[in-house]
Enzyme design. Structure first.
Site, PDB file in Angstrom:
ATOM      1  CG  PHE A 224      -1.773  -1.224   1.382  1.00 55.86           C
ATOM      2  CD1 PHE A 224      -2.966  -1.366   0.701  1.00 55.86           C
ATOM      3  CD2 PHE A 224      -1.359  -2.260   2.223  1.00 55.86           C
ATOM      4  CE1 PHE A 224      -3.756  -2.508   0.869  1.00 55.86           C
ATOM      5  CE2 PHE A 224      -2.127  -3.398   2.383  1.00 55.86           C
ATOM      6  CZ  PHE A 224      -3.329  -3.536   1.715  1.00 55.86           C
ATOM      7  CG  ASP A 296       0.355   3.155   5.859  1.00 53.74           C
ATOM      8  OD1 ASP A 296      -0.585   3.146   6.697  1.00 53.74           O
ATOM      9  OD2 ASP A 296       0.801   4.209   5.367  1.00 53.74           O
ATOM     10  CB  CYS A 336      -4.754   5.402   9.114  1.00 53.85           C
ATOM     11  SG  CYS A 336      -5.335   4.830   7.524  1.00 53.85           S
TER      12      CYS A 336
HETATM   13  N1  SAH Z   1       1.826   4.024   2.891  1.00 59.39           N
HETATM   14  C1  SAH Z   1       1.444   5.198   2.154  1.00 59.39           C
HETATM   15  C2  SAH Z   1       0.003   5.582   2.369  1.00 59.39           C
HETATM   16  C3  SAH Z   1      -0.985   4.493   2.024  1.00 59.39           C
HETATM   17  S1  SAH Z   1      -2.568   5.071   1.622  1.00 59.39           S
HETATM   18  C4  SAH Z   1       2.395   6.346   2.499  1.00 59.39           C
HETATM   19  O1  SAH Z   1       3.135   6.224   3.463  1.00 59.39           O
HETATM   20  O2  SAH Z   1       2.386   7.356   1.791  1.00 59.39           O
HETATM   21  C5  SAH Z   1      -3.314   3.637   1.064  1.00 59.39           C
HETATM   22  C6  SAH Z   1      -2.918   3.230  -0.332  1.00 59.39           C
HETATM   23  O3  SAH Z   1      -3.443   1.918  -0.541  1.00 59.39           O
HETATM   24  C7  SAH Z   1      -3.459   4.070  -1.473  1.00 59.39           C
HETATM   25  O4  SAH Z   1      -2.386   4.538  -2.261  1.00 59.39           O
HETATM   26  C8  SAH Z   1      -4.368   3.137  -2.284  1.00 59.39           C
HETATM   27  O5  SAH Z   1      -4.233   3.311  -3.687  1.00 59.39           O
HETATM   28  C9  SAH Z   1      -3.839   1.786  -1.903  1.00 59.39           C
HETATM   29  N2  SAH Z   1      -4.779   0.647  -1.924  1.00 59.39           N
HETATM   30  C10 SAH Z   1      -6.020   0.589  -1.413  1.00 59.39           C
HETATM   31  N3  SAH Z   1      -6.504  -0.670  -1.496  1.00 59.39           N
HETATM   32  C11 SAH Z   1      -5.541  -1.418  -2.093  1.00 59.39           C
HETATM   33  C12 SAH Z   1      -5.427  -2.782  -2.436  1.00 59.39           C
HETATM   34  N4  SAH Z   1      -6.412  -3.656  -2.180  1.00 59.39           N
HETATM   35  N5  SAH Z   1      -4.272  -3.210  -3.012  1.00 59.39           N
HETATM   36  C13 SAH Z   1      -3.278  -2.340  -3.265  1.00 59.39           C
HETATM   37  N6  SAH Z   1      -3.323  -1.042  -2.936  1.00 59.39           N
HETATM   38  C14 SAH Z   1      -4.438  -0.585  -2.355  1.00 59.39           C
END
Ligand code: SAH
Length: 391
Positions: A224, A296, A336
């Site tokens: 993520f 995350d 979060c």
């Molecule tokens: N770790 C990041 C923030 C994560 S926000 C940082 O530190 O900047 C959550 C992210 O998860 C988003 O970019 C979204 O596109 C992604 N996301 C949501 N569901 C997902 C899934 N099932 N598989 C992959 N990515 C996902």
């Protein structure tokens, strides 16, 4: 004379304990009309505080001050200046990206201000906060006279209150869509146009720093990843290689730009557009092994009824992530979701470890950095949890 909002008999405990949220069901009559400055009174007429009404929200008003002083420019200036002074003490060197104002934690309910260099990105999450703009905007301009101030309005809470969702330029020149800023000397781009939050996850700064410090010579799997913050910090800390996984290709493109902006060796970076749940199963199937893994995900639970389902998601992700840990490997497991408490998240991580058959030791329990203060009167605003675990 301010419009009074009167609480039902016996419903004044929270306000007397300085909790800033006034729920509509605690009022003897709903707030009439506009989002405007109000005073909150007990059933017997005692003044409990002054704040701003958000008539269409279940939190019908938020109290900004609990003494009997006026809610005026001098008062709000003081709050904004105090917020800036706190950051001067706690924001690390070579850093010009941080949260300048964090809602109730800075005594400015519903107001978020993130600084990215010469750009301030504002979110006014409620109608009352929007109505208070003539108080907080001049205070921000006085502190940052040459800054561009952009208000980002694409928020679920604003949608629910029927507020405009278009971004607004409040001061200065319109900033570019991507604004560079620095964190401990590492450059990142905030995506002001289409990005999440105000354009970057400033709340993870201290956890990025932690991962950077653990990364020398290690392989890092950043799940993520969004725009790659953890992986960029890891490579800056000497990681041997970093893989980012996110479902969003634009986010991964920004991750590559963030690496490039720091002159990092892109041959050590892999970005993969995939669903993390599927990707993790494939990696476990291949018997992969990683030194450092970061999980995350987005907030799986925004409201209490979502908590069970969210916990199943957190358990699944972290169970699979633990299976990938090399002996002595490190997992930074984040949540979060505000309604998922630290204790509950720890139980979920226990269940993940147990089911994975992988031992896990808690090295640290962490949260957002000190530029995201939480008012002890309003613990509901705390949301980020991060467990540093070692296999
Ligand atoms: N770790 C990041 C923030 C994560 S926000 C940082 O530190 O900047 C959550 C992210 O998860 C988003 O970019 C979204 O596109 C992604 N996301 C949501 N569901 C997902 C899934 N099932 N598989 C992959 N990515 C996902």
């Amino acid at each position: 004379m301010l419009k009074p909002l009167t609480l039902r008999p016996g419903r004044d405990d929270a306000a007397r304990r300085r909790h800033p949220w006034v729920f509509s069901r605690a009022l003897s009559a709903p707030p009439s009309g506009a989002a405007e400055e109000i005073e909150v009174r007990s059933a017997s007429g005692a003044l409990l505080g002054r704040g701003f009404a958000s008539p269409r929200s279940s939190i019908a008003a938020r109290i900004w001050r609990f003494d009997d002083g006026p809610l005026d420019a001098a008062f709000v200036n003081g709050r904004v200046e105090a917020a800036a002074k706190l950051r001067e003490r706690f924001v690390p060197p070579l850093t010009d990206g941080y949260r300048l104002v964090h809602t109730e934690g800075d005594g400015l309910p519903g107001l978020v201000v993130d600084r990215y260099g010469d750009v301030l990105v504002v979110q006014a999450t409620t109608a009352g906060t929007e109505a208070a703009r003539p108080l907080w905007l001049p205070a921000l301009q006085a502190l940052f006279p040459s800054a561009s101030i952009l208000q980002r309005n694409d928020l679920a809470s604003r949608h629910g209150e029927g507020l405009p969702l278009e971004d607004e330029l409040l001061a200065g020149e319109r900033p570019p869509d991507r604004v560079p800023f620095r964190e401990r000397g590492v450059t990142y781009f905030a995506d002001l146009a289409g990005g999440q939050k105000t354009g970057f996850f400033l709340d993870q700064r201290e956890n990025r720093h932690l991962v950077g410090g653990l990364a020398a010579g290690k392989s890092v799997l950043n799940l993520f990843s969004y725009s790659g913050g953890f992986g960029v910090a890891a490579l800056a800390g000497g990681a041997s290689r970093v893989t980012h996984v996110d479902v969003s290709e634009p986010a991964l493109a920004l991750a590559r730009e963030n690496h490039a902006a720091n002159g990092q060796d892109l041959s050590r970076v892999e970005t993969l557009a995939a669903d993390v749940f599927d990707d993790l199963r494939a990696r476990v199937g291949r018997g992969e092994s990683w030194d450092v893994v970061v999980t995350d995900p987005p907030a799986f639970a925004k409201k209490t009824p979502d908590v069970d389902r969210a916990c199943r998601g957190y358990k699944d992700v972290n169970r699979l992530a633990m299976k990938l840990l090399a002996p002595g490997g490190i997992l930074l497991a984040c949540s979060c979701s505000g309604p998922v408490s630290v204790d509950l998240f720890q139980k979920v991580l226990f269940a993940a470890s147990f089911d994975a058959g992988v031992p896990a030791r808690i090295l640290e329990r962490r949260g957002a950095g000190p530029d995201h203060p939480v008012s002890i009167d309003c613990p509901e605003t705390e949301y980020l949890k991060a467990f540093l675990l070692a296999r």
